[in-house]
Write a protein that holds these residues in place. Structure first.
Motif, PDB file in Angstrom:
ATOM      1  N   LYS A 150      -3.764  11.459 -93.042  1.00 33.91           N
ATOM      2  CA  LYS A 150      -2.755  11.708 -94.087  1.00 33.91           C
ATOM      3  C   LYS A 150      -2.405  10.403 -94.814  1.00 33.91           C
ATOM      4  O   LYS A 150      -2.330  10.342 -96.044  1.00 33.91           O
ATOM      5  N   ILE A 151      -2.239   9.341 -94.020  1.00 36.98           N
ATOM      6  CA  ILE A 151      -1.884   8.044 -94.625  1.00 36.98           C
ATOM      7  C   ILE A 151      -2.995   7.581 -95.572  1.00 36.98           C
ATOM      8  O   ILE A 151      -2.748   7.180 -96.706  1.00 36.98           O
ATOM      9  N   TYR A 152      -4.259   7.652 -95.112  1.00 36.71           N
ATOM     10  CA  TYR A 152      -5.378   7.200 -95.949  1.00 36.71           C
ATOM     11  C   TYR A 152      -5.537   8.084 -97.179  1.00 36.71           C
ATOM     12  O   TYR A 152      -5.855   7.609 -98.266  1.00 36.71           O
ATOM     13  N   SER A 153      -5.321   9.386 -96.999  1.00 34.08           N
ATOM     14  CA  SER A 153      -5.455  10.295 -98.132  1.00 34.08           C
ATOM     15  C   SER A 153      -4.425   9.945 -99.210  1.00 34.08           C
ATOM     16  O   SER A 153      -4.753   9.855-100.404  1.00 34.08           O
ATOM     17  N   ASP A 154      -3.178   9.740 -98.798  1.00 31.15           N
ATOM     18  CA  ASP A 154      -2.108   9.436 -99.764  1.00 31.15           C
ATOM     19  C   ASP A 154      -2.250   8.029-100.352  1.00 31.15           C
ATOM     20  O   ASP A 154      -2.111   7.831-101.551  1.00 31.15           O
ATOM     21  N   ALA A 155      -2.522   7.048 -99.474  1.00 31.55           N
ATOM     22  CA  ALA A 155      -2.504   5.652 -99.924  1.00 31.55           C
ATOM     23  C   ALA A 155      -3.707   5.318-100.803  1.00 31.55           C
ATOM     24  O   ALA A 155      -3.594   4.537-101.741  1.00 31.55           O
ATOM     25  N   GLN A 190      -5.932   7.731-102.146  1.00 29.71           N
ATOM     26  CA  GLN A 190      -6.424   8.907-102.902  1.00 29.71           C
ATOM     27  C   GLN A 190      -7.784   9.370-102.378  1.00 29.71           C
ATOM     28  O   GLN A 190      -8.699   9.707-103.146  1.00 29.71           O
ATOM     29  N   GLY A 228      -5.366  15.770 -98.025  1.00 28.92           N
ATOM     30  CA  GLY A 228      -4.090  15.397 -97.400  1.00 28.92           C
ATOM     31  C   GLY A 228      -3.421  16.538 -96.660  1.00 28.92           C
ATOM     32  O   GLY A 228      -2.343  16.366 -96.092  1.00 28.92           O
ATOM     33  N   GLU A 229      -4.044  17.708 -96.654  1.00 29.30           N
ATOM     34  CA  GLU A 229      -3.449  18.867 -95.971  1.00 29.30           C
ATOM     35  C   GLU A 229      -4.123  19.097 -94.617  1.00 29.30           C
ATOM     36  O   GLU A 229      -5.298  18.765 -94.416  1.00 29.30           O
TER      37      GLU A 229
END
Ligand code: A2R
Ligand code: GDD
Length: 311
Positions: free
Chosen positions: A154-159, A161, A233-234
């Motif tokens: 989740k962190i890598y997906s958000d940070a 993209q 991210g889901e």
């Protein structure tokens, strides 16, 4: 489409290779540990230990996959009690190596990170069947490493993209699974008794737990759908949606044999903690992909038992 399966020589890997190649018609590259063997000669195998980040980078540069399935793990809850450090190394450090190597690419492939229904752990009675937005309260080391992998995804997906989709896979079963897991274990014992290789006593662990079992072929179909349709991210649960008591599962297995078998608890099979129930709410998976189970529990048990009868 070009898919890369990291950790493809294991149980799920062999079914995923077959599904992606024959049903999805994608080209498939697979990584395995040096001492492992990939039966399917139509895929390109690469030796890879995910603790070696530079090696991951090399494979990614060579394959340039559109889709990456990260299956590599120390996948046994039981073993995680005996070897916590190895479980943490492979499942956390290994996964961050995979994510970092992908982050450094000059394009954005889609990634499926395979976590576990075990991440939910101590589930309250009113929380079951459990949804993805629920708290996770891991009850063992394996579960903690997979909860951590989910957070990192989740962190890598958000940070950054990145197109990372996180899976919480509930118990999956079928022919060829290692007998360290319950269905394969019970089926192998029954088959060995039928062959006269052991006395007619089946050794069991905790029969009071309830778990949510799905045939591995249905599971890999969910994976190919989610890597195409899942949102970055889901997190998505992949399971059957209904848990069964291990005791009932055992009775089903025994009902498929004519042997007269006594049941005995083996204290070494009991775990320091074994959470009472893990049952998936699968509406998010179904809303996203339309996925439905095709193979019944009875069919998968029968096929697993027949596998052990001839192996
Ligand atoms: O432990 P081994 O020798 O059976 O090898 C496993 C492999 N593996 C690794 N691959 C690369 N680098 C490592 N450092 C490393 N350590 C272990 O990952 C095995 O071939 C594969 C995982 O497959 P299985 O243990 O058969 O698990 P399964 O049931 O296929 O589950 C696939 C995924 C895993 O992430 C589970 O934690 C999750 O679904 O439930
Ligand atoms: N293995 C085993 N052997 N388990 C037994 C036995 C036995 O003789 N008797 C009872 N059990 C109980 C365990 O205590 C547990 O409650 C349940 O059967 C399932 O155990 P396993 O098949 O070993 O699987 P697991 O639930 O610990 O982990 C599996 O499912 C996870 C998803 O929920 C693995 O496939 C994990 O990789 C996966 O993440």
């Amino acid at each position: 489409m070009k898919a890369l399966i990291i950790g493809g020589a294991g149980f799920v890997g062999s079914y995923l290779i077959n599904h992606l190649y024959h049903d999805c018609k994608w080209s498939v590259a697979v990584t395995k540990l040096e001492n492992e063997f990939i039966e399917e000669d139509y895929v390109t195998p690469y030796n890879l230990d995910i603790l070696d980040k530079e090696a991951i980078h090399q494979v990614l540069k060579e394959v340039r996959p559109d889709y990456i399935f990260h299956l590599a793990a120390q996948s046994s809850v039981a073993l995680s009690w005996k070897n916590p450090a190895l479980t943490i190394d492979v499942n956390i450090k290994g996964s961050i190596n995979v994510l970092d190597a992908i982050r450094e690419l000059d394009y954005n492939p889609r990634i499926l990170l395979i976590g576990s229904g075990e991440e939910y752990g101590h589930i309250l009675p009113e929380e079951t069947p459990i949804t993805e937005s629920n708290h996770t309260r891991p009850g063992n080391i394996y579960a903690a490493t997979k909860a951590c992998q989910n957070m990192l995804g989740k962190i890598y997906s958000d940070a950054y993209q990145m197109e990372i989709i996180m899976i919480r896979a509930f118990n999956h079963i079928g022919p060829k699974q290692s007998p360290i897991f319950v269905v394969a274990d019970f089926c192998k014992q029954v088959a060995d008794i039928e062959k006269g290789l052991r006395e007619p006593v089946i050794k069991v662990g905790n029969l009071s737990a309830k778990r949510d079992f799905t045939d591995v072929r249905d599971v890999v179909r969910a994976y190919s759908l989610l890597i195409q349709k899942g949102a970055a991210g889901e997190t998505y649960n992949v399971g059957n949606g209904e848990a069964i008591k291990i005791e009932e599962l055992l009775q089903k297995i025994l009902s498929f044999s004519t042997a007269n078998i006594k049941i005995e608890t083996d204290l070494t099979k009991l775990r320091p903690v074994d959470v009472p129930i893990i049952e998936a709410d699968i509406s998010k998976l179904q809303d996203c992909t339309g996925w439905k189970r095709k193979i019944s529990l009875e069919q998968t048990i029968m096929e697993t038992l027949n596998y052990w009868r001839i192996n």
